[in-house]
Design an enzyme around this catalytic site. Structure first.
Site, PDB file in Angstrom:
ATOM      1  CE  LYS A  44      64.712  98.681 132.024  1.00  0.00           C
ATOM      2  NZ  LYS A  44      63.866  98.456 133.214  1.00  0.00           N
ATOM      3  CG  ASP A  71      63.614  95.547 135.613  1.00  0.00           C
ATOM      4  OD1 ASP A  71      64.546  96.001 136.298  1.00  0.00           O
ATOM      5  OD2 ASP A  71      63.273  96.035 134.524  1.00  0.00           O
ATOM      6  N   GLY A 112      49.665  99.220 134.176  1.00  0.00           N
ATOM      7  CA  GLY A 112      50.724  99.429 133.197  1.00  0.00           C
ATOM      8  C   GLY A 112      50.997  98.183 132.396  1.00  0.00           C
ATOM      9  CB  ALA A 159      58.564  98.359 134.148  1.00  0.00           C
TER      10      ALA A 159
END
Ligand code: NDP
Length: 277
Positions: A69, A106, A131, A135
């Protein structure tokens, strides 16, 4: 002379597990769009060459998944604000003049799944995200744009959470916190890759309670270890990332074809038991 359908593909490594060819095939059938969509496994050191070859051969657009990505965003000639700030793109489109445009859908996918299918109120909510990878970066801006009360990021490597929060701090109430110090969450999003190997990130005491909707970006046929743990801790609802996957795909489809498909029947086909969720 018959016209060839436009070609699209998802690039990843590995990519054999990807549901995207089925999802986009169903979107195309539903909307009557003439297109074909395949999965292409690019070599780890050969993503850019593979995607440029695909476009040179007439490909009109691509989805991009782990681990490409960041490279997808970097190789593009222009980016939407989400891909620019996240420095990660999951969608590429060849423009009429041949330039490659990058997008990150996303975040829109996550927000639509939360607010639409799950009828979850984001405005004013305390959202905790575990995280600080690609993402996580992709969903911060859309969450802040929905008016969350605060967004708190915790990560195994704390410096990455601090860097991420700093990068988006001008857009709204986002802050980093140690994993042990995370506050009680209305919505707890697992944006780590921990579920891929069956592990569970550290969950601070009080982080999960009866008010918590726990959301794992990873999707699987069975509940992930993270979701099972959150259920044990009393979460009011546990949900995996299949809906996000379908919604981010729908937004990519709209960017390519100009029509937003209906995601509900596609989600139901992928998970026939969804009425019981
Ligand atoms: P990255 O590799 O960029 O980031 C991985 C993150 O997970 C890092 O923050 C890393 O922490 C953390 N992590 C990895 N293993 C563990 C562990 N065992 N315990 C705690 N933390 C861990 O991956 P992405 O951000 O691109 O993707 C994250 C996940 O989200 C993937 O599993 C992916 O499948 C899923 N995803 C789902 C989507 C959907 O549509 N449903 C869309 C996009 C992603 P550290 O910084 O310390 O290394």
């Amino acid at each position: 002379m018959t016209t060839q359908p436009d070609r699209y593909a998802v690039f990843g490594h590995p990519v054999g597990h990807s549901l995207s060819p089925r999802i986009h095939g169903w979107f195309a059938a539903q909307t009557g769009e003439a297109m074909v969509y395949t999965a292409i496994e690019a070599p780890l050191e050969g993503f850019e060459a593979a995607v440029r070859a695909f476009f040179a051969d007439g490909g009109r657009g691509a989805n991009v998944t782990v681990p490409f990505k960041a490279e997808a965003s970097a190789l593009a000639d222009c980016r939407d604000p989400a891909a620019e700030r996240a420095a990660a793109a999951n969608t590429l489109r060849v423009e009429a003049d041949g330039r490659i445009a990058a997008f990150n859908t996303d975040g829109i996918g996550l927000v639509r799944d939360l607010e639409g299918r799950l009828a979850c109120r984001l405005e004013g909510a305390t959202v905790v995200m575990l995280g600080a990878g690609g993402a996580a970066a992709g969903v911060i801006e859309p969450l802040l744009a929905r008016g969350v009360g605060r967004l708190v990021i915790g990560n195994r490597s704390p410096a990455r959470a601090v860097e991420l929060a700093d990068r988006f701090a001008d857009l709204g109430p986002v802050a980093a916190e140690s994993m042990a110090g995370l506050p009680p969450a209305d919505i707890l999003i697992n944006a780590t890759a921990a579920s891929l190997d069956g592990s569970v990130p550290e969950l601070a005491p009080g982080l999960v309670g009866s008010q918590t909707l726990a959301y794992d970006m990873v999707y699987a046929a069975q509940p992930t270890a993270f979701l099972l743990r959150c259920a044990e801790l009393g979460a009011r609802r546990t949900v995996d990332g299949l809906g996000m996957l379908v919604e981010q795909a729908a937004e990519a489809f709209r960017l390519w074809r100009g029509v937003l498909p209906d995601t509900a029947p596609v989600f139901a086909r992928l998970r026939p038991s969804s009425t019981a969720e």
